[in-house]
Design a protein around this motif. Structure first.
Motif, PDB file in Angstrom:
ATOM      1  N   VAL A 115       0.834  -1.077   0.055  1.00  0.00           N
ATOM      2  CA  VAL A 115      -0.026   0.038   0.072  1.00  0.00           C
ATOM      3  C   VAL A 115       0.840   1.171   0.004  1.00  0.00           C
ATOM      4  N   THR A 116       0.840   2.056  -1.154  1.00  0.00           N
ATOM      5  CA  THR A 116       1.465   3.284  -1.115  1.00  0.00           C
ATOM      6  C   THR A 116       0.568   4.238  -1.923  1.00  0.00           C
ATOM      7  N   TYR A 117      -0.122   4.951  -0.953  1.00  0.00           N
ATOM      8  CA  TYR A 117      -0.934   6.109  -1.256  1.00  0.00           C
ATOM      9  C   TYR A 117      -1.077   6.595   0.406  1.00  0.00           C
ATOM     10  N   GLU A 122       4.670   1.934   1.519  1.00  0.00           N
ATOM     11  CA  GLU A 122       5.134   0.575   1.768  1.00  0.00           C
ATOM     12  C   GLU A 122       6.244   0.324   0.526  1.00  0.00           C
ATOM     13  N   ALA A 123       5.768   0.739  -0.627  1.00  0.00           N
ATOM     14  CA  ALA A 123       6.518   0.224  -1.761  1.00  0.00           C
ATOM     15  C   ALA A 123       8.059   0.838  -1.950  1.00  0.00           C
ATOM     16  N   ARG A 124       8.102   1.826  -0.914  1.00  0.00           N
ATOM     17  CA  ARG A 124       9.428   2.275  -0.719  1.00  0.00           C
ATOM     18  C   ARG A 124      10.426   1.632  -0.057  1.00  0.00           C
ATOM     19  N   ASP A 125      10.054   0.806   0.933  1.00  0.00           N
ATOM     20  CA  ASP A 125      10.948  -0.001   1.587  1.00  0.00           C
ATOM     21  C   ASP A 125      10.841  -1.376   1.444  1.00  0.00           C
ATOM     22  N   LEU A 126       9.761  -2.061   0.754  1.00  0.00           N
ATOM     23  CA  LEU A 126       9.351  -3.333   0.803  1.00  0.00           C
ATOM     24  C   LEU A 126       9.181  -3.761  -0.431  1.00  0.00           C
ATOM     25  N   ALA A 127       9.333  -5.454  -0.686  1.00  0.00           N
ATOM     26  CA  ALA A 127       9.120  -5.957  -1.741  1.00  0.00           C
ATOM     27  C   ALA A 127       7.613  -6.633  -1.571  1.00  0.00           C
ATOM     28  N   ALA A 128       7.066  -6.968  -2.713  1.00  0.00           N
ATOM     29  CA  ALA A 128       5.693  -7.454  -2.640  1.00  0.00           C
ATOM     30  C   ALA A 128       5.856  -8.902  -3.074  1.00  0.00           C
ATOM     31  N   GLY A 129       4.737  -9.665  -2.582  1.00  0.00           N
ATOM     32  CA  GLY A 129       4.729 -11.171  -2.876  1.00  0.00           C
ATOM     33  C   GLY A 129       4.139 -11.337  -4.195  1.00  0.00           C
ATOM     34  N   SER A 130       4.092 -12.697  -4.459  1.00  0.00           N
ATOM     35  CA  SER A 130       3.832 -13.091  -5.926  1.00  0.00           C
ATOM     36  C   SER A 130       2.890 -14.042  -5.919  1.00  0.00           C
TER      37      SER A 130
END
Lengths: 289, 285
Positions: A115-117, A122-130
């Motif tokens: 969640v990046t809004y 989050e996307a600044r610091d973390l990687a997403a699962g797939s």
């Protein structure tokens, strides 16, 4: 599904203090066991706290980390779901929900929708699962999703299609929206609507475990709840304070509801697959064009 | 586009508060965010106005009256009624209090100036003298400074930077002025404080609404729609809001952005404070 007693541990993690949070976990595992629970669930990033920002790299752990040993040990008594930040071999940091059984990682879900809004970054610091998968436990098939995952209804659809009888939602949901006349926070109202909706449409149990406490002035509202397959709440924790709640999950309730409302039987993964494949191709073409 | 009367109703509904819920969150906020620093006490500059009354009442409920010190900071031109109202509040809440007259400090500084400072400059000196005394009391009493700036004045920049805007924790910074007024009623703030016209009381007869040139009620509605609901100024004027007001509010919000941020730092290194060195305020708490 096998009948079992589920506990939700609505705790207040301390930001970046993993040792202290571990103690809190062990305490709540004991309390859940004393309440006769077979499985205890903690909130999103329960071991690390939520708004980590540059603390992410310090708070991230490998599965084999020494710090996790006591919690793994505790899972020899009852099963444990907890939230942390997992570091991969290639040093990506992913928000994770882990299912511990008998000292081992039975399954790990990585948050697929970061969640990046608004107040989130989050996307600044973390990687997403797939991937989204249901998995087998000693009580039957379950699935774990993390907070923003559940704001994308497709994740719950996948979990249900994969056979999950229980969908666990682990959250660090900030409380906001205090307009009068509603009697509850706007964010609480929305989550309760989502949880009931998922349980009813996917004809399964939904367990939403949300944390409490404050980080940088942001409150986390708690209100963890277990919803039955008919969409009715079975147990609900108070708001804004630590709590342990338990609910008894029964196969008979699942069976009864699925006999009345065979939505799951009629769900067509092949249809979804065809249409989503078409849409994915179209999006790819649009982006490429 | 036809005027949309429902937009004003939307703002009115959005500004309504569930006072019980808000108090619960704000009391927990004060306890938690102060407690994290190993501190259980608070100091609040109490002016006799509604904002500081609400902050002080919340602090008293959160920490217990004995853990809160109201700091009264009159200047010789302050309205005597303000002091009386502040004392009524202190008595009603049962908090401890101290009176520090800032006249000598302010006049001492003003005497050193070789021009005749404008009312604005005098007001800023007073606000910063109060901040100095308040932070001294923070250390003396062993309590963190609880802020008294509401969302309306923070958005409009209607406050003195490093003066009344300074605090450690601010429970009312996300509440518009009219919401603070509604909360004051729920917190049983004395009638005299709730019913008088809002004033910074920097000089006799000063009135916020006269000075700003608009009332808080329409301003809050417009700000709520612009900020919280992300409507565009044109949506508001199409819905019948006064175009000059909307334009003025928008201009004030933009012009005062700097007041709501840390001083800008010239970037040189790879990791600059607040730019790419980003840690939560509650780091290790």
């Amino acid at each position: 599904m096998r009948d079992f007693r589920l506990a939700l541990a609505q705790i207040k993690p301390t930001l970046g203090d993993l040792e202290r949070n571990l103690e809190r976990h062990l305490d709540f595992v004991d309390r859940a066991a004393a309440a006769g629970a077979d499985l205890v669930v903690f909130p999103e990033q329960s071991l690390t706290g939520y708004f980590l920002s540059d603390l992410v790299a310090d708070a991230a752990l490998r599965r084999g980390a020494e710090l996790l040993q006591p919690l793994r040990q505790a899972s020899r008594g009852i099963d444990v779901i907890f939230g942390f930040v997992e570091e991969t071999d290639d040093h990506r940091f992913l928000p994770a929900a882990a299912y511990l059984h008998h000292g081992e990682f039975a399954h790990v879900h990585h948050k697929v929708y970061l969640v990046t809004y608004g107040l989130f970054d989050e996307a600044r610091d973390l990687a997403a699962g797939s991937s989204v998968r249901a998995f087998d436990t000693r009580f039957g098939r379950q699935a774990m999703l993390i907070c923003e995952d559940l704001w994308h209804p497709t994740t719950a659809s996948i979990a249900a299609a994969d056979g999950a009888d229980v969908i666990h939602g682990l959250s660090s949901s900030p409380g906001r929206g205090v307009a009068g006349g509603r009697g509850q926070l706007g964010s609480a109202e929305t989550w309760r609507r989502l949880n009931r909706c998922y349980a009813q449409l996917h004809v399964c149990y939904v367990a939403h475990c949300n944390r409490v406490g404050f980080e940088d002035g942001v409150n986390f509202w708690g209100g963890s709840e277990v919803i039955g397959p008919d969409g009715e709440p079975l147990a609900r924790a108070p708001e804004f304070e630590e709590a342990l709640i338990v609910a008894d999950l029964q196969d008979a309730a699942l069976r009864r509801q699925r006999a009345r409302l065979p939505l799951r039987r009629d769900e067509d993964p092949a249809l979804n697959s065809r249409e989503f494949a078409r849409l994915a191709a179209r999006r790819y073409q649009t982006d490429a064009g | 586009m036809p005027a949309d009367p429902s937009l004003r109703a939307r703002a009115q509904a959005g500004l309504q508060l569930d006072a019980g819920l808000v108090c619960r969150v704000l009391e927990a906020f004060i306890r938690d965010e102060i407690g994290k620093f190993g501190i259980q006490r608070a100091v609040v500059a109490v002016s006799g106005g509604i904002d500081s009354a609400v902050s002080c009442a919340l602090a008293a409920r959160a920490l217990g009256p004995a853990q809160v010190r109201a700091v009264l900071l009159p200047y010789r031109t302050s309205n005597p009624a303000s002091r009386a109202d502040a004392e009524t509040l202190v008595e009603r809440l049962g908090v401890s209090s101290v009176v520090i007259d800032i006249s000598a400090a302010v006049d001492g500084l003003l005497r050193e100036l070789d021009d005749d400072p404008s009312p604005l400059r005098r007001g800023n000196v007073m606000a910063r003298a109060r901040m100095m005394a308040l932070y001294d009391q923070s250390e003396a009493f062993g309590g963190l400074v609880v802020g008294t700036s509401n969302k309306t004045e923070l958005l409009l920049g209607y406050g003195t930077q490093f003066g009344d805007m300074a605090s450690a924790v601010n429970p009312i910074g996300d509440l518009y002025k009219t919401q603070v007024q509604a909360l004051a009623e729920a917190l049983d703030v004395p009638c005299a404080i709730r019913e008088k016209a809002p004033s910074a009381d920097l000089w006799a007869g000063q009135s916020d609404e006269e000075e700003l040139g608009f009332g808080y009620a329409p301003a809050d509605q417009a700000l709520y729609l612009l900020i919280d609901e992300m409507y565009r100024p044109a949506d508001l004027t199409a819905a019948g809001f006064d175009a000059a007001l909307v334009c003025d509010l928008q201009r004030r919000v933009v012009r005062s952005q700097f007041k709501r941020r840390l001083p800008v730092i010239a970037k040189l290194s790879n990791r600059t404070i607040d730019r790419d060195f980003r840690y939560p305020r509650d780091w290790g708490r």
